[in-house]
Design a protein around this motif. Sequence first.
Motif, PDB file in Angstrom:
ATOM      1  N   GLY A  29      49.175  22.834   4.422  1.00 56.31           N
ATOM      2  CA  GLY A  29      50.563  23.497   3.982  1.00 56.31           C
ATOM      3  C   GLY A  29      50.229  23.522   2.488  1.00 56.31           C
ATOM      4  O   GLY A  29      50.580  24.710   1.862  1.00 56.31           O
ATOM      5  N   MET A  30      49.660  22.653   1.670  1.00 57.44           N
ATOM      6  CA  MET A  30      49.305  22.896   0.259  1.00 57.44           C
ATOM      7  C   MET A  30      48.580  24.046  -0.123  1.00 57.44           C
ATOM      8  O   MET A  30      48.846  25.058  -0.997  1.00 57.44           O
ATOM      9  CB  MET A  30      48.793  21.720  -0.328  1.00 57.44           C
ATOM     10  CG  MET A  30      49.866  20.475  -0.578  1.00 57.44           C
ATOM     11  SD  MET A  30      50.809  20.833  -2.092  1.00 57.44           S
ATOM     12  CE  MET A  30      49.395  20.976  -3.488  1.00 57.44           C
ATOM     13  N   ALA A  31      47.475  23.991   0.576  1.00 61.83           N
ATOM     14  CA  ALA A  31      46.379  25.309   0.337  1.00 61.83           C
ATOM     15  C   ALA A  31      46.838  26.569   0.834  1.00 61.83           C
ATOM     16  O   ALA A  31      46.932  27.661   0.258  1.00 61.83           O
ATOM     17  CB  ALA A  31      45.232  25.124   1.433  1.00 61.83           C
ATOM     18  N   GLY A  32      47.657  26.686   1.916  1.00 64.52           N
ATOM     19  CA  GLY A  32      48.397  27.961   2.400  1.00 64.52           C
ATOM     20  C   GLY A  32      49.408  28.481   1.083  1.00 64.52           C
ATOM     21  O   GLY A  32      49.451  29.584   0.905  1.00 64.52           O
ATOM     22  N   GLY A  33      50.305  27.520   0.729  1.00 68.67           N
ATOM     23  CA  GLY A  33      51.127  27.780  -0.141  1.00 68.67           C
ATOM     24  C   GLY A  33      50.493  28.234  -1.602  1.00 68.67           C
ATOM     25  O   GLY A  33      50.886  29.043  -2.361  1.00 68.67           O
ATOM     26  N   GLY A 144      54.986  25.832   1.919  1.00 69.34           N
ATOM     27  CA  GLY A 144      54.059  25.353   2.753  1.00 69.34           C
ATOM     28  C   GLY A 144      54.028  23.695   3.150  1.00 69.34           C
ATOM     29  O   GLY A 144      53.989  23.345   4.312  1.00 69.34           O
ATOM     30  N   LEU A 145      54.678  22.878   2.110  1.00 67.38           N
ATOM     31  CA  LEU A 145      54.929  21.465   2.393  1.00 67.38           C
ATOM     32  C   LEU A 145      56.053  21.378   3.217  1.00 67.38           C
ATOM     33  O   LEU A 145      55.921  20.400   4.276  1.00 67.38           O
ATOM     34  CB  LEU A 145      55.367  20.839   1.017  1.00 67.38           C
ATOM     35  CG  LEU A 145      54.279  20.775   0.098  1.00 67.38           C
ATOM     36  CD1 LEU A 145      54.661  20.158  -1.310  1.00 67.38           C
ATOM     37  CD2 LEU A 145      52.998  19.664   0.706  1.00 67.38           C
ATOM     38  N   LEU A 146      57.268  22.279   3.418  1.00 71.01           N
ATOM     39  CA  LEU A 146      58.147  21.991   4.448  1.00 71.01           C
ATOM     40  C   LEU A 146      57.539  22.249   5.787  1.00 71.01           C
ATOM     41  O   LEU A 146      57.871  21.692   6.823  1.00 71.01           O
ATOM     42  CB  LEU A 146      59.148  23.006   4.187  1.00 71.01           C
ATOM     43  CG  LEU A 146      60.060  23.051   2.922  1.00 71.01           C
ATOM     44  CD1 LEU A 146      60.980  24.033   3.053  1.00 71.01           C
ATOM     45  CD2 LEU A 146      60.847  21.415   3.183  1.00 71.01           C
TER      46      LEU A 146
END
Length: 213
Positions: A29-33, A144-146
């Motif tokens: 999630g972090m990487a995608g965002g 991404g975190l959501l």
Amino acid sequence: MNTDDLIRTLSRDVPRVPRRVLARRLAIGMAGGGIVTMILVTAILGIRPDLRVAMHGFSFWMKWTYTLSLGVGAIFAVSRLARPTPVSLRWLWLLAVPVLLLAGIGIGELVDTPSRDWLAMWLGGSWKVCPWLVLTLAMPIFVGLLWSFRRMAPTRLRAAGAAAGLAAGAWAATIYCLHCPEVSALFVLTWYSLGIVLAAGVGALIGPKLMRW
């Protein structure tokens, strides 16, 4: 059927959860965002042309150390709050350490700078847009975190939302450093921090609605 038999029956066909699944999902999630935020910075704002030179100076690493330390602490809080088990957040006072250290550097700047230049040093050239840029750039990371939370079971939804917003804001500010030419610790302490706090506030506000399960 007694309670023990019922528990064994319900848990008989439950698949084993892979180890480190939480860390992997948060990382994805972090990487995608973060990739989306990086694209926004490079395509719209642009990387500062003197980045290679700036990376040899104190001010660049001062900013990165500040934002990275907040980002690491916040993502650790996210990982704790993503679980349904009760957790203590007393250790969050440690996030005040980088703030106090940066404030100390800012006081040193004031001592070494004539008072007539204090306002210019504090406002820099981008104080009006800096917090809002950090907030805007934090949104892809927050999304991404959501997404990461969708497979988890947080119970303290407002705290989890605030932690996710804080993490998103801090990591967005870290990426924003690649564009921002400001060099004053007072500027970073005020306007970067304001953007990060705004992101945490947005997370606390909408987190309970989007993380409900």
